[in-house]
Design a protein around this motif. Structure first.
Motif, PDB file in Angstrom:
ATOM      1  N   GLN A   1       0.838  -1.202   0.000  1.00 25.95           N
ATOM      2  CA  GLN A   1       0.000   0.000   0.000  1.00 25.95           C
ATOM      3  C   GLN A   1       0.870   1.249   0.000  1.00 25.95           C
ATOM      4  O   GLN A   1       0.597   2.219  -0.723  1.00 25.95           O
ATOM      5  N   HIS A   2       1.941   1.232   0.779  1.00 31.76           N
ATOM      6  CA  HIS A   2       2.848   2.385   0.797  1.00 31.76           C
ATOM      7  C   HIS A   2       3.540   2.559  -0.555  1.00 31.76           C
ATOM      8  O   HIS A   2       3.767   3.688  -1.004  1.00 31.76           O
ATOM      9  N   ALA A   3       3.885   1.442  -1.179  1.00 32.79           N
ATOM     10  CA  ALA A   3       4.501   1.515  -2.510  1.00 32.79           C
ATOM     11  C   ALA A   3       3.568   2.232  -3.480  1.00 32.79           C
ATOM     12  O   ALA A   3       3.995   3.069  -4.294  1.00 32.79           O
ATOM     13  N   TYR A   4       2.264   1.931  -3.361  1.00 31.96           N
ATOM     14  CA  TYR A   4       1.292   2.570  -4.250  1.00 31.96           C
ATOM     15  C   TYR A   4       1.077   4.034  -3.872  1.00 31.96           C
ATOM     16  O   TYR A   4       0.937   4.900  -4.756  1.00 31.96           O
ATOM     17  N   LEU A   5       1.060   4.340  -2.581  1.00 34.13           N
ATOM     18  CA  LEU A   5       0.935   5.742  -2.170  1.00 34.13           C
ATOM     19  C   LEU A   5       2.112   6.559  -2.700  1.00 34.13           C
ATOM     20  O   LEU A   5       1.950   7.713  -3.109  1.00 34.13           O
TER      21      LEU A   5
END
Length: 399
Positions: free
Chosen positions: A322-326
């Protein structure tokens, strides 16, 4: 705890993807374990009986809600309004217990008799050992040999709580290697063992499930901030990120509120270009780590680069999907702080507010001088853990 699947771009899809990140890239032997979780977790955690027991334990055992504290002297120094979400006041000393309470209840519903976990700074290990003692379930915690040395107080706590602490002696002997060993153990004990992952990493459904258990952080921030300021949404939410569970929890209810800036702070170690760093988004590329597609530090031929940080909890070569996508989407702003900056920030908070933060949290504090927040703006920092476990390191900086 969030239990309803959100219909927005920043939550996991039904297959566990955040954009192109996430999924479940796992060996065939692990498939039954992960599939059992995927098929059951949403139904179990949505049940009224589960929610009632979970909420009761958070209130009467963990000590929630944790305070949202207006840091007057820190605010004065940086010319803005700074609030600290006091996860350091949770039972066991960090946010990690929000997730372990949820997962131990889930393990019970699935009929598991043993729990295995990994830990870096030891806070997740302590939180896991704590809930296993509470529920009378056997507990095995894998921890890097190096981390066992530098986080001795937490090792002692885990053992006192009845957990077996097993050293990971390969590679860098830190969190990555402890995770590898815990996954191997789970593969070899698929029927009676539940693996409590401590961060928003690993194969689906772990990143989504852990974020849901940690979402209580932002859920509380919204009503607490409204109570104190008249508005639910701050201008900034700041959290440190290794794997990123405390950040996922602090960001959760603000993902769609684009006026709230989400700031994630990684560990730059001795400097981003020093060769001794854990600043994943600055140094990493897309790839697969511990069962999900994410951003990680790796060589051109896909070998994981060993991370480095003074903080055991941020000493990890990747971030949650999720952080990678953010990061990729631009919804999140990713900064980094060096060891030196983090230690200075820890001493500053201690002297200004009488609060000794964990080294992990100190990285989040270290970027206040780069934020550019104004006197009319509101900043919430997730104070994810207390500094008791890091006193041996801090003592080296006291004359």
């Amino acid at each position: 705890m969030e239990t309803v699947q959100e219909k927005n771009a920043y939550q996991a899809s039904s297959q566990g993807y955040y954009g192109t990140f996430g999924g479940a890239f796992i060996p065939e032997m692990l498939y039954p374990n992960v599939e059992e979780l995927r098929e059951n977790y949403l139904q179990i955690i949505s049940a009224p009986s589960f929610k009632k027991e979970y909420d009761d334990l958070l209130k009467n055992y963990v000590g929630r809600p944790t305070p949202l504290y207006h840091a007057n002297r820190l605010s004065e120094k940086y010319g803005t309004n700074i609030y600290l979400k006091r996860e350091d006041l949770c039972h066991t000393g960090a946010h990690k217990v929000n997730n372990t309470i949820g997962q131990i209840l889930l393990a019970q519903k699935l009929g598991k008799k043993r729990v295995v976990a990994e830990t870096g700074a030891g806070q997740h290990g302590v939180a896991t050992a704590t809930v296993c003692a509470l529920m009378d379930i056997e507990c095995i915690v894998y921890m890097g040999e190096l981390d066992i040395e530098r986080q001795a107080p937490n090792v002692a706590r885990m053992k006192m709580l009845g957990a077996e602490v097993r050293p990971a002696t390969c590679g860098s002997r830190t969190l990555k290697d402890a995770t590898n060993e815990a996954m191997r153990h789970w593969i070899n004990n698929p029927v009676d063992t539940h693996y409590i992952i401590g961060s928003v990493v690993g194969p689906h459904p772990y990143p989504d499930m852990v974020a849901r258990f940690q979402s209580v952080i932002s859920e509380e921030i919204k009503w607490q901030l409204k109570e104190q300021t008249g508005k639910e949404n701050p201008d900034y939410v700041i959290a440190c990120v290794g794997g990123g569970s405390n950040a996922a929890g602090a960001f959760y209810h603000y993902l769609d509120d684009l006026d709230t800036k989400l700031v994630a702070v990684e560990a730059a170690g001795q400097g981003i270009s020093s060769g001794h760093s854990a600043a994943t988004t600055a140094l990493g590329t897309p790839g697969v780590l511990h069962g999900s597609r994410t951003i990680l530090m790796q060589t051109e031929d896909g070998q994981v680069v060993e991370p480095f940080s003074i903080s055991a909890g941020l000493d990890y070569p990747g971030i949650g999907p999720q952080h990678a996508y953010l990061y990729e989407s631009g919804r999140g702003t990713f900064l980094s702080a060096t060891d030196e900056e983090a230690v200075a920030a820890a001493f500053e908070l201690t002297k200004l507010e009488g609060i000794i933060p964990a080294l992990e949290t100190s990285h989040a504090l270290a970027i206040l001088n780069r934020l550019g927040a104004t006197t009319s703006e509101t900043v919430v920092i997730n104070l994810s853990g207390r500094g008791d476990k890091d006193m041996a390191t801090y003592m080296k900086y006291i004359n």
